[in-house]
Design an enzyme around this catalytic site. Structure first.
Site, short mmCIF file in Angstrom:
data_model
loop_
_atom_site.label_atom_id
_atom_site.label_comp_id
_atom_site.label_asym_id
_atom_site.label_seq_id
_atom_site.Cartn_x
_atom_site.Cartn_y
_atom_site.Cartn_z
N ARG A 135 24.12 -28.65 -10.07
CA ARG A 135 24.82 -27.20 -10.00
C ARG A 135 23.63 -26.32 -11.26
O ARG A 135 23.58 -25.38 -10.93
CB ARG A 135 26.08 -27.04 -10.65
CG ARG A 135 27.00 -25.74 -11.32
CD ARG A 135 28.27 -25.93 -11.01
NE ARG A 135 28.88 -26.50 -12.06
CZ ARG A 135 29.66 -27.07 -13.13
NH1 ARG A 135 30.90 -27.06 -12.38
NH2 ARG A 135 30.63 -27.70 -13.70
N LYS A 237 27.11 -21.35 -14.12
CA LYS A 237 28.20 -21.86 -15.17
C LYS A 237 26.44 -20.96 -16.46
O LYS A 237 26.12 -21.63 -17.22
CB LYS A 237 27.55 -23.47 -15.35
CG LYS A 237 28.81 -23.54 -16.54
CD LYS A 237 29.23 -24.72 -16.10
CE LYS A 237 30.14 -25.45 -16.99
NZ LYS A 237 31.71 -24.82 -16.87
N GLU A 273 40.31 -17.68 -11.40
CA GLU A 273 40.39 -18.88 -12.67
C GLU A 273 41.16 -18.81 -13.74
O GLU A 273 41.25 -17.87 -14.62
CB GLU A 273 38.68 -18.89 -12.23
CG GLU A 273 37.77 -20.26 -13.05
CD GLU A 273 36.33 -19.82 -12.71
OE1 GLU A 273 36.20 -19.84 -12.45
OE2 GLU A 273 35.78 -20.82 -14.05
C1 COI Z 1 33.42 -28.29 -19.18
O1 COI Z 1 35.15 -28.00 -18.53
O2 COI Z 1 32.71 -29.07 -19.00
C2 COI Z 1 33.43 -26.61 -19.78
O3 COI Z 1 32.32 -25.95 -19.10
C3 COI Z 1 34.45 -25.69 -20.01
C4 COI Z 1 34.14 -25.26 -21.13
C5 COI Z 1 34.35 -23.28 -21.66
C6 COI Z 1 34.58 -25.86 -22.56
#
Ligand code: COI
Length: 390
Positions: A135, A237, A273
């Protein structure tokens, strides 16, 4: 490895890390942040590890999703148009950035999240770290950054976890959350890709993400703020996906909700989401989740739950889900690395509160129990999802 890294820490002595914020109650609002981690923290050296030396001196029963700094981080750099070569483990601490770093000025950055869990018989397991590596590669392509190879990424996660082994919580108490970052660290004034990149991993023991613990969440459907739009970076991400939703989260929390569920930007008709996780809805034997079509992040927990649900005989559809369908749903739940699997008790849309089943035999619990069983070694991993690292 522990002895080697602990010896290094003994030489360096305890590090004092300045407080991030004194507004503890405000900060607590967003997650189940443990208050103690907001004070000045003294990172323990080897001598302040708890008695048996296997564990750091942490209040394991009161972990939230706050930062408890584990001893070591991994760091690796490379120049634009080159590839990452070799990184190293170093003590956790501040990093120096040029004020004109690409990440600070133009948000050229990605993050990942993965977890290490301790099994009942003391082994340490990672969960699908190669998926995070892939990812990050896709995200790096979108954000014009070089990325570590899959092997480099996975080895760096392993090294970071081993260096921080005392910070992996005892079985049943939580997990070590591992946060890889890829940032444009080189200076750039005009808009363009930075000349230098840093790949970094740090870690923190964590418990539940939401202050609700495992109690059902109450979500609020936001109609003004959108999380992602077609052609944007919502499907990767990127760090730029997160600060823009703080306003919506703040509004929802101020009204007593747990978090926000966003709608698609074009029609404001389909659910997409939650701020930090994917969503599923259940009707009878059908489990649906919004398709990861560029505006929804392809969650690793999400895809694992899809596979587990199919194994359990459920029909799973990845598709557009009209918000109106929520009225008929039996159950809803959220998935994410940080969040794990969290039940949703209600969703409020246009001042109407839609309630879901909270008691009796619950599908989310069945799926969650299998997922956690695999992640913690309680259930045999026939899928090759876990990676033992000790
Ligand atoms: C995760 O689930 O690892 C995330 O990246 C969410 C984050 C906003 C804590």
């Amino acid at each position: 490895m522990i002895q080697r890294t602990s010896a290094l820490r003994s030489l360096l002595g305890p590090l004092r890390v300045p407080s991030l914020s004194s507004k503890i109650s405000e900060y607590n609002w967003y997650t189940s942040q443990a208050a103690s981690s907001l004070q000045e923290v003294i990172i323990p050296c080897a001598s302040s590890l708890s008695g048996d030396d296997e564990y750091a001196d942490v209040d394991w029963d009161n972990l939230g999703f706050g930062l408890t700094r584990a001893d070591y981080m991994f760091i690796m750099k490379c120049f634009k148009d080159e590839s990452f070569q070799k990184g190293q483990i170093s003590p956790y601490g501040n990093i120096e950035l040029n004020p004109s770093a690409g990440v600070l000025n133009y948000g050229q950055g990605l993050f990942e999240g993965t977890k290490a869990q301790r099994t009942e018989d003391g082994r340490i397991l990672l969960f699908r770290p190669e998926q995070n590596a892939m990812r990050m590669k896709r995200g790096a392509e979108r954000m014009c950054m070089p990325s570590p190879s899959i092997d480099q990424f996975v080895n760096a996660v392993k090294e970071t976890t081993l260096a921080n082994k005392p910070w992996v919580p005892p079985p049943g108490k939580g997990s070590l959350y591992i946060r890889p970052l890829l940032i444009g660290s080189g200076p750039i004034l005009g808009l363009g890709p930075a000349p230098e990149y840093t790949f970094l991993i740090y870690a923190s023991p964590v418990g539940n993400y939401f202050k609700e613990g495992t109690a059902p969440l109450n979500l609020y459907i936001e109609e003004e703020v959108v999380r992602a739009s077609p052609g944007g970076a919502g499907g990767v991400k990127s760090i730029t996906n997160y600060a823009p939703v703080l306003k919506a989260i703040t509004k929802a929390k101020g009204r007593g909700f747990s978090d926000v569920l966003y709608l698609d930007a074009v029609n404001k008709k389909y659910i997409e989401e939650v701020s930090s996780c994917n969503i599923f809805v259940i009707k009878g034997n059908l489990i649906s989740t919004p398709a990861t079509n560029g505006t929804v992040l392809d969650g690793i927990t999400q895809k694992s739950i899809i596979e587990i649900a199919r194994d359990h005989g459920y029909q799973v559809e990845e598709r557009r889900i009209p918000v109106d369908e929520l009225i008929d749903a039996d159950e809803a739940f959220c998935t994410g690395t940080a969040v794990g699997v969290a039940p949703v008790g209600s969703i409020t849309y246009q001042n109407k509160r839609i309630e879901f089943k909270r008691e009796g035999q619950l599908v989310w619990q069945e799926l969650y129990s299998t997922l956690v069983g695999i992640q913690t070694g309680r259930i045999e991993d026939k899928k090759g999802w876990t990676m033992e690292i000790n």
